[in-house]
Design an enzyme around this catalytic site. Structure first.
Site, PDB file in Angstrom:
ATOM      1  CG  HIS A 152      -2.051   0.863   1.294  1.00  0.00           C
ATOM      2  ND1 HIS A 152      -2.485   1.606   0.228  1.00  0.00           N
ATOM      3  CD2 HIS A 152      -2.862   1.225   2.348  1.00  0.00           C
ATOM      4  CE1 HIS A 152      -3.502   2.385   0.612  1.00  0.00           C
ATOM      5  NE2 HIS A 152      -3.744   2.168   1.894  1.00  0.00           N
ATOM      6  CG  HIS A 192      -4.368   0.583  -8.325  1.00  0.00           C
ATOM      7  ND1 HIS A 192      -5.710   0.478  -8.043  1.00  0.00           N
ATOM      8  CD2 HIS A 192      -3.863   1.508  -7.469  1.00  0.00           C
ATOM      9  CE1 HIS A 192      -6.000   1.317  -7.068  1.00  0.00           C
ATOM     10  NE2 HIS A 192      -4.910   1.949  -6.694  1.00  0.00           N
ATOM     11  CG  ASP A 247       2.661   4.296  -3.467  1.00  0.00           C
ATOM     12  OD1 ASP A 247       2.556   5.369  -2.848  1.00  0.00           O
ATOM     13  OD2 ASP A 247       2.020   3.280  -3.172  1.00  0.00           O
TER      14      ASP A 247
END
Ligand SMILES: CC(=O)SCCNC(=O)CCNC(=O)[C@H](O)C(C)(C)COP(=O)(O)OP(=O)(O)OC[C@H]1O[C@@H](n2cnc3c(N)ncnc32)[C@H](O)[C@@H]1OP(=O)(O)O
Ligand SMILES: O=C([O-])CC(=O)C(=O)O
Length: 384
Positions: free
Chosen positions: A217, A257, A307
């Site tokens: 995450h 994702h 990210d």
């Protein structure tokens, strides 16, 4: 059974709309691209908490309230001073937020108005804690908050002890807009599960920080930068390095994702920011990232997620790697609070069922003297 609850609709929410196939993300229906270009962190936080964009007067008042909430109890500062300087900032943040609840005047209440007051405090305090612990661990003096500065500018001020440039403030502000909410991501879901027991907001946010920290995450942004540093230090070709990782069935942090099957709309902005900031400073991290992105896309059909380019963006802004995930929390607190408020305003316990895969019922209770050890790995079988 949907492993990992993939595609399961687990709750109603009016906060964030995502269309993963089309790469659409919106806060309260307003497209993230428009928000990234036109808005600021204070405005989108108002939007997330109030379900509408603020008027000029409302935004002024809201920003004032958020700045006025920049206060940390002395005992929490003492705690920051007391932990080992080597402690991971994300762990320190998690524990500090838990500690804050003891000093919060509204701690036990789950009523809407109390939750909103707590949201102001937590949003202001999380940014301060991240900045303060970084200065404490580096043996630097603490910097008092400046209420005349925006949330993004004040964070950089308290972190670096110098008034931030417009470029750095704008870059961080856009990053904060992009990270603020994302529907039922793991940390927000964790927060809602905790809130749904009618536990308090601080408990929910403490749990959310724990979930965000994981490398699948929010922790992925730090893992991305470690990968870039490792490749650079070894003087390796980024594509060859990543190719080797994929051959070894390793995951590449910052890719893939659960919801997006196309470009993560936030990555579009972060890629541009990484490139633009790199041009003025050091283009190396952007260039390496881009090579990796193109290869992983071609080879695995995987897109960069939020990210991936936040890593090179933050590094180019001079931010230490282990502050990347805490900075994610500095932004995501806005969304977590919105979700806890929404949960408490119309609550029902969240309690799904498990697809049982254990021994068939009724399994026999074997008396202890007749048992043979069934343990496979742990605890190890005592030798005869
Ligand atoms: C803010 C955020 O949380 S964004 C996500 C941040 N996390 C990361 O960047 C970590 C790397 N990415 C991942 O681990 C995953 O893509 C996740 C956790 C984001 C999504 O996970 P899931 O939806 O459960 O997908 P899952 O892990 O099952 O992957 C599906 C397939 O794609 C592959 N895959 C997914 N992501 C990656 C990756 N980053 N690198 C290599 N392969 C990958 C898996 O190996 C798997 O392949 P297989 O079917 O051949 O076994
Ligand atoms: O939605 C998710 O699963 C993860 C994510 O991108 C986020 O939390 O921003």
């Amino acid at each position: 059974m949907a492993k990992g609850l993939q595609d399961v609709i687990a709750n109603e929410s009016s906060i964030c709309f995502i269309d993963g196939a089309k790469g659409i993300l919106s806060y309260r229906g307003i497209d993230i691209h428009e928000l990234a270009q036109k808005s600021n962190f204070e405005e989108i936080t108002f939007l997330l908490w109030n379900a509408a964009l603020p008027t000029t007067a409302e935004l002024k008042d809201f920003s004032h309230q958020l700045a006025a909430a920049r206060q940390i109890p002395d005992d929490v500062i003492e705690f920051l001073r007391s932990v080992p300087k080597t402690a991971a900032p994300m762990e320190v943040l998690r524990t500090a937020v838990s500690l804050l609840s003891i000093y919060d005047p509204d701690e036990k209440s789950v009523f809407h108005t109390a939750n909103v007051r707590k949201s102001f405090r937590l949003t202001a305090q999380i940014a301060m804690i991240v900045a303060m612990f970084d200065r404490i661990r580096k043996g630097k003096e603490l910097i008092l908050p400046d209420t005349s500065l925006s949330h993004a500018a004040n964070f950089l001020w308290m972190l670096n002890g110098e008034k931030p440039s417009e470029t750095a403030t704008k870059a961080l502000d856009v990053a904060l807009i992009l990270h603020a909410d994302h529907e039922l991501n793991a940390s927000t879901f964790a927060a809602r599960v905790i809130a749904a027991t009618l536990s308090d907001m601080h408990s929910a946010i403490t749990g959310a920080i724990g979930a965000l920290k994981g490398p699948l995450h929010g922790g992925a942004n730090e893992a991305v930068m470690h990968l870039l540093y490792d490749i650079d230090k070894a003087g390796e070709d980024p594509v060859e390095h990543v190719k080797h990782m994929l051959e070894n069935k390793e995951k590449i942090s910052g890719f893939g994702h659960r919801v997006y099957t196309t470009e993560d709309p936030r990555a579009t902005h972060l890629r541009r920011m990484s490139e633009d900031l790199g041009k003025d400073a050091n283009p190396k991290w952007y260039e390496m990232s881009r090579k990796i992105e193109l290869f992983v896309k071609e080879e695995k059909k995987l897109n960069a997620n939020v990210d991936f380019y936040s890593a090179s963006t933050y590094t180019t802004l001079g931010i230490d790697i282990d502050l990347f995930t805490p900075i994610f929390a500095v932004s995501r607190i806005a969304g977590w609070c919105a979700h806890v408020i929404e949960q408490h305003d119309d609550n029902r316990l969240i309690r799904p069922r498990a697809d049982y895969t254990g021994p068939a019922y009724p399994a026999p209770y074997v008396e202890i003297k007749s048992r043979q050890s069934q343990a496979k790995e742990w605890p190890p079988k005592p030798s005869a």
